[in-house]
Design an enzyme around this catalytic site. Sequence first.
Site, PDB file in Angstrom:
ATOM      1  CB  SER A 180      -0.813  -0.054   0.697  1.00  0.00           C
ATOM      2  OG  SER A 180      -2.238   0.873   0.998  1.00  0.00           O
ATOM      3  CG  ASP A 345      -7.024  -3.535  -3.298  1.00  0.00           C
ATOM      4  OD1 ASP A 345      -7.518  -2.994  -3.204  1.00  0.00           O
ATOM      5  OD2 ASP A 345      -5.197  -3.732  -2.662  1.00  0.00           O
ATOM      6  CG  HIS A 375      -6.297  -1.741   0.504  1.00  0.00           C
ATOM      7  ND1 HIS A 375      -4.899  -2.243  -0.627  1.00  0.00           N
ATOM      8  CD2 HIS A 375      -5.552  -1.324   1.646  1.00  0.00           C
ATOM      9  CE1 HIS A 375      -3.710  -1.478   0.079  1.00  0.00           C
ATOM     10  NE2 HIS A 375      -4.190  -1.019   1.445  1.00  0.00           N
TER      11      HIS A 375
HETATM   12  N1  LIG Z   1      -5.079  -1.017   7.754  1.00  0.00           N
HETATM   13  C1  LIG Z   1      -4.372  -0.435   6.444  1.00  0.00           C
HETATM   14  C2  LIG Z   1      -4.487  -0.265   5.353  1.00  0.00           C
HETATM   15  C3  LIG Z   1      -3.623   0.427   4.674  1.00  0.00           C
HETATM   16  O1  LIG Z   1      -2.936   0.227   3.531  1.00  0.00           O
HETATM   17  C4  LIG Z   1      -3.679   0.951   7.429  1.00  0.00           C
HETATM   18  O2  LIG Z   1      -4.127   1.028   7.985  1.00  0.00           O
HETATM   19  O3  LIG Z   1      -2.785   1.295   7.146  1.00  0.00           O
END
Ligand SMILES: N[C@@H](CCO)C(=O)O
Length: 402
Positions: A180, A345, A375
């Site tokens: 991410s 995702d 995701h």
């Molecule tokens: N759950 C993850 C999602 C974002 O990629 C975060 O809060 O960093």
Amino acid sequence: MSDGDCAADAAAHRRVRSRVRPADLPATGAWREGMPPGGRRFADLGALHLEAGGRLPHVRLAYETWGTLSPARDNAVLVLHALTGDAHVTGAPGAGHLTPGWWSSIVGPGLAIDTDRWFVVAPNVLGGCQGSTGPSSPAPDGTPWGSRFPTITVRDQVAAEIELMDQLGLDRWAHVIGASMGGHRVLEWGVTAAERVHSLTVIASAAQTSADQIAWAHPQLAAIRLDPAFRGGDYYGAAPGQGPHTGLALARQIAHTTYRSADELETRFGRLPQHAEDPMLGGRFAVQSYLDHHGAKLATRFDANSYLVLTQTMLTHDLGRDRGGVEAALSQITADVLVIAVDTDRLFLPEQSERIAAGAPNAGPVRYVRSRHGHDGFLVEHEQVSRHVAGFLAHVARRLDR
Ligand SMILES: N[C@@H](CCO)C(=O)O
Ligand SMILES: CC(=O)SCCNC(=O)CCNC(=O)[C@H](O)C(C)(C)COP(=O)(O)OP(=O)(O)OC[C@H]1O[C@@H](n2cnc3c(N)ncnc32)[C@H](O)[C@@H]1OP(=O)(O)O
């Protein structure tokens, strides 16, 4: 006030935290070769000139390490966290404490990123609130930056991480891995410092933020800014618990919906009411309660200004900026690259992973995590992520002749 304090505005929330957070871990000085792992460390990196102009006169990164650096210094692995993550990747034994981290099933002795074999380093990102310089850190006048915190980008975050690498005395990472927002930095490392990274894993991420991702972030930013307790970003002097928690929680609810798949929400919650609540009489559906829970939970552990600053770095993320476009930038990556996507995702679409794999010269085909979770699959599907990462690291070790 210490650097980058997620709960700077929410001392009251400390009472409700159910487990020790990294902010509570023992802080030690900078890591030096031969030191055992243990606790959170700090690197003071001096001034940083920023991509968008201006400078941060003093940058500090908090980080943790696990494992032992090899005499040849060829086993260092950099782990880069996502939006609300932190340096506490794992609570593996030997790390000085046993508190689980956000990737405890992936990083540790005998695990996919095997700390008996690799020397693992994980910094808290620049702009964050878990010990690294961010909006809750003191500005030169001694009061928190708040609304005065300058615009930073993914490139600035990586520039700070390069400084950290220099301070640790490392020439080259054997591997850099992140998902991410962490994946944004992985790719930026691959271009900005191509000669200093041997291999990369980028998970559920993108080389350039899409209009859809910008659109999802837009109401999140507004939710925080429109919370009266936000006070334009200068809320740190507010009484405990009087920070912009409502706006932050609402932002997280919007975000969390994008982190899970519609199919999962349907299967798990459907149209069920939350226990005895009756939606026909103003009560909540279970899925609403679920989002309330995740929103409130983030508000106890994260700083609203950091959420804004980091989200903004994600919005402006464009590997191709001033480099002739995304494909031209990807073509500059010389590292071996593993790309992992989560098939469901709906935020970081598999097409974005395919684009990375198509553009990076030494990337293999995209490896898919099959998940109903969307995701967040990178945080939930430990076995599948482990299998892909362990296989790739075995290849990396062979290439390094380790
Ligand atoms: N759950 C993850 C999602 C974002 O990629 C975060 O809060 O960093
Ligand atoms: C690198 C990083 O990203 S680090 C940051 C990672 N951590 C986070 O992002 C924190 C937010 N949490 C999450 O995103 C997810 O919980 C994950 C990815 C960590 C784990 O996912 P899952 O195991 O699938 O957990 P899930 O999404 O089902 O959430 C479980 C929580 O929802 C709660 N919950 C479930 N149903 C309901 C409901 N109807 N009403 C209220 N709460 C509910 C559970 O009680 C549980 O609470 P807890 O986490 O406080 O123990």
